[in-house]
Design a protein around this motif. Structure first.
Motif, PDB file in Angstrom:
ATOM      1  N   PHE A 182      15.807 -22.739 -38.201  1.00 45.60           N
ATOM      2  CA  PHE A 182      15.767 -22.914 -36.757  1.00 45.60           C
ATOM      3  C   PHE A 182      16.502 -21.765 -36.072  1.00 45.60           C
ATOM      4  O   PHE A 182      17.572 -21.344 -36.498  1.00 45.60           O
ATOM      5  CB  PHE A 182      16.413 -24.235 -36.378  1.00 45.60           C
ATOM      6  N   VAL A 183      15.921 -21.295 -34.970  1.00 44.16           N
ATOM      7  CA  VAL A 183      16.497 -20.134 -34.271  1.00 44.16           C
ATOM      8  C   VAL A 183      16.839 -20.441 -32.805  1.00 44.16           C
ATOM      9  O   VAL A 183      17.349 -19.589 -32.097  1.00 44.16           O
ATOM     10  CB  VAL A 183      15.548 -18.932 -34.344  1.00 44.16           C
ATOM     11  N   GLY A 184      16.559 -21.652 -32.362  1.00 46.49           N
ATOM     12  CA  GLY A 184      16.917 -22.011 -30.992  1.00 46.49           C
ATOM     13  C   GLY A 184      15.898 -21.602 -29.960  1.00 46.49           C
ATOM     14  O   GLY A 184      16.221 -21.446 -28.786  1.00 46.49           O
ATOM     15  N   ILE A 187      25.070 -31.614 -36.630  1.00 41.57           N
ATOM     16  CA  ILE A 187      24.191 -31.603 -35.460  1.00 41.57           C
ATOM     17  C   ILE A 187      23.907 -30.173 -35.024  1.00 41.57           C
ATOM     18  O   ILE A 187      22.783 -29.845 -34.609  1.00 41.57           O
ATOM     19  CB  ILE A 187      24.817 -32.410 -34.313  1.00 41.57           C
ATOM     20  N   ALA A 188      24.927 -29.296 -35.118  1.00 41.59           N
ATOM     21  CA  ALA A 188      24.752 -27.893 -34.716  1.00 41.59           C
ATOM     22  C   ALA A 188      23.716 -27.181 -35.574  1.00 41.59           C
ATOM     23  O   ALA A 188      23.147 -26.169 -35.151  1.00 41.59           O
ATOM     24  CB  ALA A 188      26.082 -27.157 -34.780  1.00 41.59           C
ATOM     25  N   LEU A 213       7.489 -26.114 -34.320  1.00 43.95           N
ATOM     26  CA  LEU A 213       6.430 -25.688 -35.238  1.00 43.95           C
ATOM     27  C   LEU A 213       7.002 -25.345 -36.605  1.00 43.95           C
ATOM     28  O   LEU A 213       6.434 -25.715 -37.646  1.00 43.95           O
ATOM     29  CB  LEU A 213       5.694 -24.477 -34.655  1.00 43.95           C
ATOM     30  N   GLU A 214       8.146 -24.672 -36.609  1.00 45.88           N
ATOM     31  CA  GLU A 214       8.792 -24.307 -37.870  1.00 45.88           C
ATOM     32  C   GLU A 214       9.209 -25.547 -38.641  1.00 45.88           C
ATOM     33  O   GLU A 214       9.003 -25.635 -39.863  1.00 45.88           O
ATOM     34  CB  GLU A 214      10.007 -23.423 -37.594  1.00 45.88           C
ATOM     35  N   PRO A 244      17.716 -28.085 -34.587  1.00 44.97           N
ATOM     36  CA  PRO A 244      17.143 -27.246 -33.515  1.00 44.97           C
ATOM     37  C   PRO A 244      17.735 -27.631 -32.161  1.00 44.97           C
ATOM     38  O   PRO A 244      17.578 -28.774 -31.714  1.00 44.97           O
ATOM     39  CB  PRO A 244      15.641 -27.536 -33.597  1.00 44.97           C
ATOM     40  N   PRO A 245      18.411 -26.717 -31.481  1.00 42.48           N
ATOM     41  CA  PRO A 245      19.156 -27.082 -30.264  1.00 42.48           C
ATOM     42  C   PRO A 245      18.295 -27.581 -29.125  1.00 42.48           C
ATOM     43  O   PRO A 245      18.722 -28.462 -28.364  1.00 42.48           O
ATOM     44  CB  PRO A 245      19.884 -25.786 -29.896  1.00 42.48           C
ATOM     45  N   LEU A 246      17.071 -27.054 -28.977  1.00 40.82           N
ATOM     46  CA  LEU A 246      16.217 -27.531 -27.893  1.00 40.82           C
ATOM     47  C   LEU A 246      15.791 -28.976 -28.137  1.00 40.82           C
ATOM     48  O   LEU A 246      15.674 -29.769 -27.198  1.00 40.82           O
ATOM     49  CB  LEU A 246      14.991 -26.626 -27.751  1.00 40.82           C
TER      50      LEU A 246
END
Length: 269
Positions: free
Chosen positions: A266-268, A208-209, A252-253, A212-214
Motif C-alpha cells: 500500500f502506498v496511500g 493500523i498504520a 486495486l492493489e 491503506p490510509p484512504l
C-alpha cells in the motif's frame, strides 16, 4: 525507536514512532487538566497531524499519574461567575469542539489511559476511536459532584459508548469506576498491565498504520457519520464511502494481491 522531532512547549509534547504520532498531555502538576490553552494546543496539533502524510495513526496519553483529570475548573470558574453566555463560550464550547474534532478525525486516534480519566478526560476517551487502559486507570463522570453536568459531550457520547442506563447511573452518581468495569461497559477495548500500556497501544497503532490510509479514513468516516443514522441512511453512507475507495490504487492493489495470493503493497493513493 521513538524519535522526538524537536522541543515541544508545555503543556503538550509530540513524538514520532515511525508513522505513529504520540501526543502526550504534559501538565502533570495539574493532573493534565484540560485548560483552554491545552485544548488549543491539542487542536493545533491535530490540524498539523491531519496534514502530515507521514502520520497514519495517533496515540494520546498523559504524563504522570493522570491521563486527564478533566476540565480546568479553577480556570473556568471566573467565566461561570459571569453567567451562562460566558460559561458556554469559554467552558463548554472549547471542550465540545475538541471532542468533536477527535471523534471525526480522519486518522485513528487511540487513547492510552495511564491513570485518572475524570470528567473531560473521560469524555476525551469517549471520543477516541480505540482506547486501552492500564490496570491502574480510574474513571469518573464526576461533574455532578460539583453541581454541573458533563460539558465536553459526555451526556451524548457516554450513552453511545456504554448504553443509556449505565451512562445515566455513572453521570448521576459521579462515582469512580476502575479499568475492568470500563472494559465490561465497553468504554475501553483492552486493559493491560501498566508497563504494557504504551507497547500495546503502539502495537495497535502500527498495525493500523500498515493498512491503506484512504480506506482507514473512509471506514472511520462511515462509522462516525452512520452511528446516528437509521439503517437505510447508514447503508447509503457505507455505499458512498466504498465508492470513494474503489478507484484508489491501494484498493486495486489489495484485491489483486489477495487474488494473486501475495502480500499487498500500500502506498496511500
Amino acid at each position: 525507536m521513538i524519535s522526538d522531532p524537536g522541543h515541544q512547549p508545555a503543556p503538550l509534547h509530540i513524538a514520532r514512532d515511525g508513522s505513529v504520532a504520540i501526543v502526550t498531555l504534559t501538565r502533570p502538576e495539574a493532573l493534565n487538566a484540560l485548560s483552554n490553552e491545552l485544548i488549543g494546543r491539542l487542536m493545533d496539533a491535530l490540524d498539523a497531524l491531519e496534514l502530515d502524510d507521514g502520520v497514519r495513526a495517533i496515540a494520546i496519553t498523559g504524563r504522570g499519574r493522570a491521563f486527564s483529570a478533566g476540565a480546568d475548573i479553577k480556570g473556568f470558574l471566573p467565566h461561570m461567575r459571569v453567567g451562562p453566555r460566558e460559561a458556554v463560550a469559554h467552558f463548554l464550547r472549547p471542550g465540545q469542539r475538541l471532542t468533536a474534532r477527535v471523534e471525526a478525525f480522519p486518522k485513528p486516534i487511540i487513547a492510552a489511559v495511564n491513570g485518572l480519566a475524570f470528567g473531560g478526560g473521560c469524555e476525551l476517551v469517549e471520543a477516541t476511536h480505540i482506547a486501552v487502559a492500564s490496570t491502574s486507570a480510574v474513571f469518573a463522570k464526576a461533574e455532578i459532584n460539583i453541581g454541573i453536568i458533563p460539558t465536553f459531550g459526555g451526556t451524548q457520547r457516554l450513552p453511545r459508548n456504554v448504553g443509556r442506563k449505565a451512562a445515566t447511573e455513572l453521570i448521576l452518581t459521579g462515582r469512580r469506576f476502575d479499568a475492568e468495569e470500563a472494559l465490561r461497559l465497553g468504554l475501553v477495548n483492552q486493559v493491560v498491565p501498566d508497563e504494557a500500556l504504551m507497547p500495546t497501544v503502539l502495537g495497535i497503532a502500527r498495525d493500523i498504520a500498515s493498512k491503506p490510509p484512504l480506506s482507514v479514513s473512509a471506514a472511520l468516516s462511515a462509522i462516525h457519520r452512520g452511528q446516528d443514522a437509521a439503517i437505510e441512511g447508514g447503508l447509503a453512507i457505507e455505499e458512498a464511502s466504498f465508492a470513494v475507495i474503489v478507484p484508489t490504487r491501494d484498493a486495486l492493489e489489495g484485491v489483486t494481491a489477495f487474488v494473486e495470493k501475495r502480500a499487498p503493497h500500500f502506498v496511500g493513493r
